[in-house]
Enzyme design. Structure first.
Site, short mmCIF file in Angstrom:
data_model
loop_
_atom_site.label_atom_id
_atom_site.label_comp_id
_atom_site.label_asym_id
_atom_site.label_seq_id
_atom_site.Cartn_x
_atom_site.Cartn_y
_atom_site.Cartn_z
N THR A 230 0.81 -1.22 0.00
CA THR A 230 0.00 0.00 0.00
C THR A 230 0.85 1.28 0.00
O THR A 230 0.47 2.28 -0.60
CB THR A 230 -0.95 0.02 1.21
OG1 THR A 230 -0.25 -0.49 2.35
CG2 THR A 230 -2.15 -0.86 0.95
N ASP A 232 3.82 1.61 -1.41
CA ASP A 232 4.34 1.75 -2.78
C ASP A 232 3.25 2.23 -3.74
O ASP A 232 3.50 3.06 -4.61
CB ASP A 232 4.90 0.41 -3.26
CG ASP A 232 5.97 -0.13 -2.31
OD1 ASP A 232 6.73 0.68 -1.76
OD2 ASP A 232 6.02 -1.36 -2.10
P1 ATP Z 1 5.93 3.34 3.60
O1 ATP Z 1 5.70 2.65 2.29
O2 ATP Z 1 6.93 4.43 3.45
O3 ATP Z 1 6.18 2.39 4.72
P2 ATP Z 1 3.47 3.83 4.89
O4 ATP Z 1 3.98 3.19 6.14
O5 ATP Z 1 2.62 5.01 5.03
O6 ATP Z 1 4.59 4.19 3.91
P3 ATP Z 1 1.41 1.97 4.57
O7 ATP Z 1 1.44 1.82 6.04
O8 ATP Z 1 1.28 0.81 3.69
O9 ATP Z 1 2.69 2.72 4.06
O10 ATP Z 1 0.26 3.03 4.24
C1 ATP Z 1 0.10 3.58 2.95
C2 ATP Z 1 -1.29 4.14 2.82
O11 ATP Z 1 -2.23 3.09 2.92
C3 ATP Z 1 -1.59 5.18 3.91
O12 ATP Z 1 -2.18 6.34 3.37
C4 ATP Z 1 -2.50 4.43 4.83
O13 ATP Z 1 -3.44 5.25 5.44
C5 ATP Z 1 -3.17 3.38 3.94
N1 ATP Z 1 -3.37 2.23 4.79
C6 ATP Z 1 -2.49 1.23 5.06
N2 ATP Z 1 -3.01 0.38 5.97
C7 ATP Z 1 -4.24 0.86 6.27
C8 ATP Z 1 -5.28 0.43 7.16
N3 ATP Z 1 -5.16 -0.64 7.93
N4 ATP Z 1 -6.42 1.18 7.21
C9 ATP Z 1 -6.56 2.25 6.46
N5 ATP Z 1 -5.63 2.71 5.61
C10 ATP Z 1 -4.48 2.03 5.51
N1 PLP Z 2 9.29 -4.34 -1.11
C1 PLP Z 2 9.50 -5.57 -0.59
C2 PLP Z 2 10.62 -6.42 -1.12
C3 PLP Z 2 8.69 -6.05 0.44
O1 PLP Z 2 8.89 -7.27 0.93
C4 PLP Z 2 7.63 -5.22 0.92
C5 PLP Z 2 6.75 -5.64 1.99
O2 PLP Z 2 6.63 -6.77 2.30
C6 PLP Z 2 7.40 -4.00 0.35
C7 PLP Z 2 8.26 -3.57 -0.65
C8 PLP Z 2 6.11 -3.29 0.69
O3 PLP Z 2 6.08 -2.16 1.46
P1 PLP Z 2 4.72 -1.33 1.62
O4 PLP Z 2 3.67 -2.23 2.17
O5 PLP Z 2 5.11 -0.21 2.54
O6 PLP Z 2 4.33 -0.77 0.26
MG MG Z 3 6.60 0.89 1.93
#
Ligand code: ATP
Ligand code: PLP
Ligand code: MG
Ligand code: MG
Ligand code: NA
Length: 306
Positions: A230, A232
């Site tokens: 999510t 990415d």
């Molecule tokens: P990174 O990729 O840098 O780790 P991140 O930690 O924000 O970024 P995610 O935690 O996957 O990445 O969240 C990306 C987007 O997806 C955010 O805007 C978040 O609100 C949404 N999202 C992810 N998980 C949930 C959830 N459980 N409920 C609602 N929205 C979510």
């Molecule tokens: N890239 C790799 C190789 C991963 O294993 C993962 C998560 O498992 C990600 C990217 C995904 O990160 P995110 O959920 O923040 O988009």
């Molecule tokens: Mg990420």
């Protein structure tokens, strides 16, 4: 909306499942972009942030890792055929200092071909207070990468690492954006910050150096499930929409969040109807099934200007 572009996307590839390039390339193509993926790794499956965050053991996956020199060979091949014109560079998870240093050389090379190149950088380092890259990467991001980024999309923990600020309120989030603007990028999106159990996306666009940035938030109800890919996908959608609406980062973020939340709702619904408990494991996003929500999102999540 204005025209699209040509994106070089340097991210992970998984054979099965949607993370990295697998969750960025298709959506950008749906939004009309030409996307040239370079796969920084090729793994059988994603490692899952759950494993990355909650286990000390090496997670089970097989595959290959591209090193900095191999990345540079691909760039040389493109250069020798005059194929290095890109409007955007997009990077996500990067696992080593040598690869990140080569990415910096790629930025310079692409800028020499197109001085208007935009570099959209997701500084993937960790989440929920835990680092999942080698600690030496943090200072390279802070000192060398942030200064050359056009848009930065850290999560809460990454923004804290880059600014040395604890983010415990919306005000702290906005202050972190100000610090990051001063270091380089005119556009900063904190993709999620968790304040008392509520999720906020905070966006900040400094339209000219020295001016105070335009800032906004989008409130996102937290779904009780754990997704991968999510982050990415979010960065890819922010690239796609912010380029179409270059003066309206708030509108771009509304479109990105609305697409993503529709996709997450579909993911939950499909897991439930297949008889799975969405809380029990890391969920594979329903990307292909959500293509209409990506092409034509109905805006259900509104940005509120500060
Ligand atoms: P990174 O990729 O840098 O780790 P991140 O930690 O924000 O970024 P995610 O935690 O996957 O990445 O969240 C990306 C987007 O997806 C955010 O805007 C978040 O609100 C949404 N999202 C992810 N998980 C949930 C959830 N459980 N409920 C609602 N929205 C979510
Ligand atoms: N890239 C790799 C190789 C991963 O294993 C993962 C998560 O498992 C990600 C990217 C995904 O990160 P995110 O959920 O923040 O988009
Ligand atoms: Mg990420
Ligand atoms: Mg996160
Ligand atoms: Na992010």
């Amino acid at each position: 909306p204005s025209e699209t572009g040509r994106v070089l996307s340097i991210q992970s590839h998984t054979v099965q499942g949607y993370v990295g390039n697998k969750s960025a390339v298709f959506p950008l193509q749906l939004l009309g972009y030409d996307v040239d993926p370079i796969n920084s790794v090729q793994f059988s499956n994603h490692t899952g942030k759950l494993l990355l965050l909650h286990s000390n053991r090496y997670p089970t996956f097989k595959g290959q890792v591209l090193n900095g020199q191999q990345l540079w060979e691909l760039i040389e091949g493109l250069q020798e055929n005059d194929l290095l014109y890109y409007t955007h560079l997009l990077t996500g998870y990067i696992g080593s200092v040598s690869f990140l240093s080569t990415v910096l050389e790629v930025v310079n090379k692409l800028l020499s071909v197109n001085p208007k190149l935009k570099y959209v950088c997701d500084p993937v380092m960790g989440d929920e207070g835990k680092l999942y890259v080698p600690p030496e990467l943090v200072s390279v991001y802070r000192e060398k990468v942030v200064p050359v980024a056009s848009m930065l999309t850290p999560n809460q923990f990454e923004a804290e690492l880059l600014t040395n600020l604890r983010i415990e309120s919306e005000k702290d989030g906005r202050e972190a954006c100000n610090i990051l603007h001063a270091a380089g990028p005119p556009m900063v999106v904190l993709t999620s910050i968790n304040i008392n159990g509520n999720l906020f996306l905070i966006g900040s666009h400094q339209k000219e150096k020295g001016l105070s940035p335009e800032q906004f938030k989008i409130v996102i109800p937290k779904i009780p499930a754990y997704f991968t890919g999510t982050g990415d996908l979010t960065t890819a959608l922010l690239l796609g929409w912010s380029n179409k609406y270059p003066d309206n980062l708030d509108k771009a973020a509304e479109l990105a969040v609305s697409s993503l939340q529709a996709l997450l709702q579909r993911t939950i619904k499909d897991y439930k109807s297949a008889g799975h408990d969405p809380k029990s494991s890391s969920l594979e996003i329903r990307l292909i099934q959500s293509q209409n929500d990506i092409r034509n999102p109905e805006i259900k999540f509104r940005a509120e200007r500060y």
